[in-house]
Scaffold this active site. Structure first.
Site, PDB file in Angstrom:
ATOM      1  N   ASN A  42     -41.082 -13.776   8.865  1.00 46.31           N
ATOM      2  CA  ASN A  42     -40.206 -12.809   9.530  1.00 46.31           C
ATOM      3  C   ASN A  42     -40.893 -12.344  10.812  1.00 46.31           C
ATOM      4  OD1 ASN A  42     -38.611 -10.680  10.314  1.00 46.31           O
ATOM      5  ND2 ASN A  42     -39.080  -9.379   8.558  1.00 46.31           N
ATOM      6  N   TRP A  43     -40.397 -12.839  11.925  1.00 43.79           N
ATOM      7  CA  TRP A  43     -41.044 -12.530  13.209  1.00 43.79           C
ATOM      8  C   TRP A  43     -40.610 -11.165  13.761  1.00 43.79           C
ATOM      9  CZ3 TRP A  43     -40.646 -17.839  16.285  1.00 43.79           C
ATOM     10  CH2 TRP A  43     -41.430 -18.777  15.617  1.00 43.79           C
ATOM     11  N   LYS A  44     -39.680 -10.537  13.096  1.00 42.04           N
ATOM     12  CA  LYS A  44     -39.212  -9.193  13.494  1.00 42.04           C
ATOM     13  C   LYS A  44     -38.854  -9.167  14.995  1.00 42.04           C
ATOM     14  CE  LYS A  44     -41.933  -7.317   9.773  1.00 42.04           C
ATOM     15  NZ  LYS A  44     -42.453  -6.142   9.117  1.00 42.04           N
ATOM     16  N   HIS A  66     -33.690  -5.908   4.493  1.00 42.97           N
ATOM     17  CA  HIS A  66     -35.114  -5.630   4.739  1.00 42.97           C
ATOM     18  C   HIS A  66     -35.306  -4.112   4.816  1.00 42.97           C
ATOM     19  CE1 HIS A  66     -38.994  -5.403   6.720  1.00 42.97           C
ATOM     20  NE2 HIS A  66     -39.200  -6.635   6.297  1.00 42.97           N
ATOM     21  N   GLU A  94     -36.906  -2.311   6.736  1.00 40.46           N
ATOM     22  CA  GLU A  94     -36.797  -1.738   8.091  1.00 40.46           C
ATOM     23  C   GLU A  94     -35.328  -1.588   8.492  1.00 40.46           C
ATOM     24  OE1 GLU A  94     -39.402  -4.556   9.965  1.00 40.46           O
ATOM     25  OE2 GLU A  94     -41.089  -3.712   8.855  1.00 40.46           O
ATOM     26  N   GLU A 131     -40.421  -6.566  -2.043  1.00 41.99           N
ATOM     27  CA  GLU A 131     -41.269  -6.055  -0.980  1.00 41.99           C
ATOM     28  C   GLU A 131     -41.485  -4.551  -1.168  1.00 41.99           C
ATOM     29  OE1 GLU A 131     -41.304  -8.801   2.605  1.00 41.99           O
ATOM     30  OE2 GLU A 131     -39.731  -7.341   2.965  1.00 41.99           O
ATOM     31  N   GLY A 173     -46.741  -4.220   6.326  1.00 40.58           N
ATOM     32  CA  GLY A 173     -47.442  -3.954   7.576  1.00 40.58           C
ATOM     33  C   GLY A 173     -48.577  -2.957   7.442  1.00 40.58           C
ATOM     34  N   SER A 191     -47.821  -7.474   3.417  1.00 41.20           N
ATOM     35  CA  SER A 191     -49.198  -7.743   3.860  1.00 41.20           C
ATOM     36  C   SER A 191     -49.781  -9.021   3.258  1.00 41.20           C
ATOM     37  CB  SER A 191     -50.108  -6.542   3.562  1.00 41.20           C
ATOM     38  OG  SER A 191     -49.668  -5.393   4.280  1.00 41.20           O
ATOM     39  N   GLY A 236     -44.630 -11.181   7.109  1.00 37.82           N
ATOM     40  CA  GLY A 236     -44.367 -10.549   8.396  1.00 37.82           C
ATOM     41  C   GLY A 236     -45.475 -10.852   9.381  1.00 37.82           C
ATOM     42  N   GLY A 237     -46.421  -9.929   9.511  1.00 35.91           N
ATOM     43  CA  GLY A 237     -47.468 -10.020  10.525  1.00 35.91           C
ATOM     44  C   GLY A 237     -48.172 -11.369  10.594  1.00 35.91           C
TER      45      GLY A 237
HETATM   46  C1  PEP Z   1     -42.026  -8.047   6.037  1.00 28.92           C
HETATM   47  O1  PEP Z   1     -41.729  -7.508   7.088  1.00 28.92           O
HETATM   48  O2  PEP Z   1     -41.154  -8.533   5.317  1.00 28.92           O
HETATM   49  C2  PEP Z   1     -43.429  -8.084   5.663  1.00 28.92           C
HETATM   50  C3  PEP Z   1     -43.723  -8.443   4.442  1.00 28.92           C
HETATM   51  O3  PEP Z   1     -44.344  -7.724   6.632  1.00 28.92           O
HETATM   52  P1  PEP Z   1     -45.943  -7.824   6.504  1.00 28.92           P
HETATM   53  O4  PEP Z   1     -46.279  -9.180   5.952  1.00 28.92           O
HETATM   54  O5  PEP Z   1     -46.436  -7.642   7.903  1.00 28.92           O
HETATM   55  O6  PEP Z   1     -46.365  -6.735   5.582  1.00 28.92           O
END
Ligand code: PEP
Length: 252
Positions: free
Chosen positions: A9-11, A95, A97, A167, A173, A213, A234-235
């Site tokens: 997920n590049w957000k 998600h 967010e 999640e 994050g 994470s 994500g990151g």
């Molecule tokens: C996400 O945004 O779905 C996510 C899991 O982010 P991160 O891996 O950065 O925690």
């Protein structure tokens, strides 16, 4: 046997040129890795360019959200047919967010999941408790509520085609993660609920991912769990090398 899935997920990161560069790097880095499905979810503005860059490779295109209606007066929104037109095969829905910053409600996620399936997109439905829910001892209650709303509108014969991403919001994050056994316990709660709704075979076919994470250093702990079938990243998905290591771990 469920096919494992690693989704990035590049957000709201990367303009087209940088997105295409990252996509090409990912394609090159995972080209020799057989097994897991790999999905990249760039921002909407880069979907077309990334779609072209990964066309014909083992990497699939996904989107980060969509509207529940196939068309209409919904300024700023993107529909399932538009995503299909760009070559998307999957879409992240609900998600945390989107829920937190854009008011996405439990029932919206269900409507979106139904529409996604109707147009041939795999919905990756996110569920997860916040820190306060966890501290109140209500983590499972929140997950059950979110999941119930997400699957309610879905025809039961399509339940098996949904992917659920567990999640925990406090892990996204933050560098914090659930433990592998914790994630596996929640995956069992999710599958029990799916089984009650649509039967054991459908529940056993549904892939449950962990997200929060995930990094090359901790992915193994989650993939070691029998109920966890991959990760939503994500990151770490913004780094082709790190993402490819995560994909490689899922191939073992
Ligand atoms: C996400 O945004 O779905 C996510 C899991 O982010 P991160 O891996 O950065 O925690």
């Amino acid at each position: 046997m469920r096919v494992s899935l690693i989704a990035g997920n590049w957000k709201m990161h990367l303009t087209r040129e940088a997105a295409v560069r990252l996509a090409r790097d990912v394609v090159a880095a995972v080209a020799d890795v057989a097994g897991p499905q790999v999905v990249l979810c760039p921002p909407a503005t880069a979907l077309e360019a990334v779609g072209r860059a990964i066309e014909g490779t083992r990497v699939l295109l996904g989107a980060q959200t969509m509207h529940w209606e196939p068309q209409g007066a919904y300024t700023g929104e993107i529909s399932a047919p538009m995503l299909v037109d760009l070559g998307c095969r999957a879409v992240i829905l609900g998600h945390s967010e989107r829920r937190l910053y854009f008011g996405e409600r439990d029932e919206d996620v269900g409507r979106k999941a139904r529409t996604a399936l109707a147009h041939g997109l795999t919905p990756i439905v996110c569920v997860g408790e916040g820190l306060q829910d966890r501290e109140r001892g209500d983590a499972d209650g929140v997950i059950v509520r979110q999941l119930a709303a997400a699957i309610h509108p879905i025809p039961l014969d399509r339940l098996q085609d949904v992917v659920i991403a567990y999640e925990p919001v406090w892990a996204i994050g933050t560098g914090l993660t659930a433990t592998g056994p914790e994630a596996d316990r929640v995956a069992a709660v999710i599958r029990a609920q799916l089984a009650a709704a649509g039967g054991v075979p459908a529940a056993e076919a549904v892939r449950v991912l962990y997200g929060g994470s995930v990094k090359p250093g901790n992915i193994g702990e989650f993939l070691d769990q029998p109920g966890i079938d991959g990760a939503l990243v994500g990151g770490a998905s913004l780094d082709a090398g790190a993402f490819a290591e995560i994909v490689r771990a899922a191939a073992r």
